[in-house]
Design a protein around this motif. Structure first.
Motif, PDB file in Angstrom:
ATOM      1  N   ILE A  39       4.838   7.223  -0.276  1.00 19.38           N
ATOM      2  CA  ILE A  39       5.231   6.745   1.055  1.00 19.38           C
ATOM      3  C   ILE A  39       4.744   5.326   1.284  1.00 19.38           C
ATOM      4  O   ILE A  39       5.481   4.473   1.812  1.00 19.38           O
ATOM      5  N   TYR A  40       3.491   5.028   0.876  1.00 20.89           N
ATOM      6  CA  TYR A  40       2.978   3.675   1.107  1.00 20.89           C
ATOM      7  C   TYR A  40       3.718   2.638   0.268  1.00 20.89           C
ATOM      8  O   TYR A  40       3.942   1.502   0.703  1.00 20.89           O
ATOM      9  N   ILE A  45       1.945  -5.177   6.885  1.00 19.04           N
ATOM     10  CA  ILE A  45       1.440  -3.868   7.276  1.00 19.04           C
ATOM     11  C   ILE A  45      -0.075  -3.936   7.345  1.00 19.04           C
ATOM     12  O   ILE A  45      -0.724  -4.539   6.498  1.00 19.04           O
ATOM     13  N   VAL A  46      -0.623  -3.341   8.422  1.00 24.50           N
ATOM     14  CA  VAL A  46      -2.068  -3.215   8.588  1.00 24.50           C
ATOM     15  C   VAL A  46      -2.366  -1.733   8.744  1.00 24.50           C
ATOM     16  O   VAL A  46      -1.771  -1.072   9.601  1.00 24.50           O
ATOM     17  N   SER A  75     -10.197   5.593  -0.344  1.00 24.94           N
ATOM     18  CA  SER A  75     -10.264   4.395  -1.186  1.00 24.94           C
ATOM     19  C   SER A  75      -8.991   4.192  -1.990  1.00 24.94           C
ATOM     20  O   SER A  75      -8.691   3.073  -2.421  1.00 24.94           O
ATOM     21  N   THR A  76      -8.203   5.274  -2.167  1.00 24.19           N
ATOM     22  CA  THR A  76      -6.977   5.161  -2.964  1.00 24.19           C
ATOM     23  C   THR A  76      -5.946   4.245  -2.314  1.00 24.19           C
ATOM     24  O   THR A  76      -5.082   3.704  -2.994  1.00 24.19           O
ATOM     25  N   HIS A  79      -2.706  -0.352  -2.437  1.00 22.45           N
ATOM     26  CA  HIS A  79      -1.456  -0.751  -1.773  1.00 22.45           C
ATOM     27  C   HIS A  79      -1.669  -1.900  -0.800  1.00 22.45           C
ATOM     28  O   HIS A  79      -0.737  -2.267  -0.082  1.00 22.45           O
ATOM     29  N   HIS A  80      -2.881  -2.453  -0.742  1.00 20.19           N
ATOM     30  CA  HIS A  80      -3.173  -3.521   0.211  1.00 20.19           C
ATOM     31  C   HIS A  80      -3.865  -4.682  -0.505  1.00 20.19           C
ATOM     32  O   HIS A  80      -4.728  -4.477  -1.356  1.00 20.19           O
ATOM     33  N   GLN A  81      -3.493  -5.874  -0.145  1.00 17.27           N
ATOM     34  CA  GLN A  81      -4.047  -7.069  -0.778  1.00 17.27           C
ATOM     35  C   GLN A  81      -5.337  -7.542  -0.111  1.00 17.27           C
ATOM     36  O   GLN A  81      -6.135  -8.228  -0.723  1.00 17.27           O
ATOM     37  N   GLN A  82      -5.523  -7.185   1.170  1.00 10.76           N
ATOM     38  CA  GLN A  82      -6.731  -7.604   1.891  1.00 10.76           C
ATOM     39  C   GLN A  82      -7.441  -6.386   2.462  1.00 10.76           C
ATOM     40  O   GLN A  82      -6.826  -5.345   2.692  1.00 10.76           O
TER      41      GLN A  82
END
Length: 598
Positions: free
Chosen positions: A544-545, A559-560, A566-567, A571-574
């Motif tokens: 989904i992410y 997206i925030v 932790s997984t 899917h996030h750069q920051q």
């Protein structure tokens, strides 16, 4: 349980109560429906005048009819029987239409008030702010059960205001109409004076009028003394009934959680406590009503023979005939009914006063929410999500975050994490513009969607729950099914027209996926997700992410996410981390650290 202070048990001041009632009544008669409202009110007033006029005619009929009986005048007797038929018919027609138009006025007024207060309650997030205000020490807080005030209190207020105000008006008109008749028929009576007043006799002109005034004044004073606790008891009864009903609704809403926890006995004890409070207050109310009923019943029964006793000396002396005696008895009854209106309506007045007090509290809270100036300045922008000098606090007044600056640009994927209670969700609420305990400047694109921890789904068709708050007709069936499939809910694609309580029907993971399906359907460029996949397994969450990130990037958005897993970092750069910065009187204060993902 909500807590609201009940009114003081001391005798209430009349002027503030009348002022409050006038304040609630006036807006309707000055609204866009004012001419219809005023026309109905005028018609009801004229019909009340008409019924009183007919009572005057019937009172005169008593004299002629009973004089004919005493004189055994058969032609006049039958003539008066026919006259009574016409008088009764006209009176019945007037009474029926008085009742009907009074109910129509009450109904239209309730519709207008309900629409007015629902609009204000739902405007500018007032319903949300009022719930938060319940947990503060603010004097304008604690507005218990606003749903009950809109649904029940407005109904009671319009009903009692129309019926009691017309009752007062009718009593005054009846008093004015019959007191002259009673004064004329009473004549005078000589009352012996005691020796310490010089002896002799004193002539009392219109003595039946003075007897009625004295009788009703004493009765009204005693009724007020007995019944004054009813204002406080009725106020508390409405509050306790609403609290009991509210807890049962919560049991229904959280039925699955309660069943899984085996909490039936705990909920039963809580419901028993609330119901015991309801019954305890109700028994107190009944006991007071019993005392008032004892007195009012005695008062009304004594009023049947009291005028006969007072007028009997003149009848037996031959000063008046039987017809005049019956006319005096009828006129005295009308005057006594008018003067004893307080005695007859004290219980209704107590409910009216209690209902008005509850609406005053509701109005005060609504007015306070509309006048409260937010320290948060929110604007729309197309360039990204920004916050400057943002301070986020709690309803109790403590500050969680202070002086926060943040910037989310197109293409960013941000993961916000931190310890429980550090203000992650409150920060999201501040960014969304709904959190009243925030200060600073926030800019958010118009094309932004928020996924809350507890998404809301209205009961009804699945298509309506999916498209909420937009009309389902805005989307094709194909688009709805594609959104469900993208959120890993293909099994629901064939149930778009099924009606159900989806918040209870679906599992926690299905509810979260249905909320994400809304995002897939509406395709916003900017998404803020608060624990949006906490109930999903890691594989479903990853799928989904991946789709969410792809969609917002295709739309040149960002997206925030708030998450503890932790997984999700993959899917996030920051990463934004909330860490305890200092300890203050209200608890820990946090700082926001920004870093790139590993």
């Amino acid at each position: 349980m909500t807590t609201t202070s009940a009114p003081d048990s001391r005798p209430p001041s009349l002027w503030p109560t009348l002022k409050n009632i006038w304040g609630f009544a006036l807006p309707y008669f000055q609204s866009s429906e004012k001419w219809r409202a005023r026309g109905l009110l005028l018609a009801v007033v004229l019909l009340n005048l008409g019924t009183v006029y007919m009572l005057v005619q019937i009172n005169e009929w008593y004299r002629v009819f009973y004089d004919a009986l005493q004189a055994k005048d058969q032609p006049v007797f039958w003539q008066q029987i026919g006259r009574f038929g016409w008088l009764a018919l006209i009176y019945i027609v007037l009474a029926v239409y008085k009742f009907y138009l009074t109910q129509i006025l009450q109904l239209r007024w309730r519709v207008w008030l309900t629409d007015h207060y629902m609009a204000r309650w739902l405007a500018n997030k007032a319903f949300y702010r009022m719930e938060l205000a319940r947990f503060t020490a603010d004097e304008h807080g604690n507005p218990d059960n606003p749903d009950q005030r809109i649904q029940e209190d407005l109904n009671l207020f319009t009903s009692y205001t129309v019926s009691l105000s017309m009752g007062i008006f009718n009593a005054l008109i009846t008093l004015v109409s019959f007191v002259g008749i009673l004064w004329t028929l009473s004549g005078s009576i000589n009352v012996p004076l005691p020796g310490f007043l010089g002896g002799g006799e004193m002539e009392i002109v219109g003595y039946m009028v003075w007897a009625a005034v004295l009788y009703c004044a004493v009765g009204s004073a005693i009724a007020h003394w007995i019944g004054r606790p009813q204002v406080r008891l009725n106020f508390q009864q409405q509050m306790l009934e609403a609290n009991f009903r509210h807890h049962m609704v919560r049991v229904r809403e959280y039925s699955e959680s309660i069943a899984l926890d085996g909490g039936e006995q705990v909920e039963r004890r809580q419901l028993d406590l609330r119901f015991r409070d309801v019954m305890g207050n109700y028994f107190s109310l009944i006991r007071n009503q019993k005392q008032l009923t004892w007195f009012s019943s005695f008062f009304s029964q004594a009023a049947i023979i009291f005028p006969m006793i007072v007028a009997a000396p003149r009848y037996f002396s031959g000063a008046i005939q039987l017809g005049q005696l019956m006319q005096i008895n009828s006129a005295f009854g009308r005057v006594q009914d008018s003067l004893s209106w307080l005695v007859d309506n004290y219980m209704a007045l107590a409910v009216w006063k209690a209902t008005t007090d509850r609406l005053v509290g509701f109005e005060t809270s609504l007015a306070h929410q509309s006048k409260t100036s937010d320290g948060l300045a929110t604007t729309e922008t197309a360039g990204g999500i920004t916050a400057q000098d943002l301070t986020v606090g709690l309803p109790g007044g403590s500050t969680l975050l202070a002086g926060v600056d943040l910037n989310v640009k197109p293409g960013d994927t941000v993961l916000l994490h931190g310890p429980s209670g550090s203000g992650k969700s409150s920060l999201f609420r501040a960014i969304s513009g709904i959190w009243p305990h925030a200060r600073g400047r926030v800019s958010v694109p118009a094309d932004t969607m928020f996924i809350p921890q507890r998404p809301y789904f209205p009961d009804g068709r699945l298509r309506d729950a999916l498209a909420y708050p937009d009309p389902a007709e805005n989307y094709t069936d194909e688009a709805l099914r594609e959104a469900l499939d993208a959120a890993l809910l293909p099994q629901l694609a064939s149930e778009l027209d099924r009606e159900d309580a989806w918040s209870q029907k679906l599992s926690g993971g299905e509810r979260q996926r249905l909320a994400i399906a809304r995002v897939m359907l509406k395709k916003p460029a900017w998404v803020l997700a608060d624990e949006a996949t906490s109930a999903l397994d890691e594989q479903a969450e990853a799928t989904i992410y991946q789709r969410l990130v792809e969609r917002v990037k295709q739309a040149h958005g960002a997206i925030v996410s708030i998450a503890h897993r932790s997984t999700l970092a993959a899917h996030h750069q920051q990463q934004w981390a909330l860490r305890a910065n200092e300890q203050v009187a209200g608890g820990p204060r946090y700082r926001l650290d920004v870093s790139k993902a590993d």
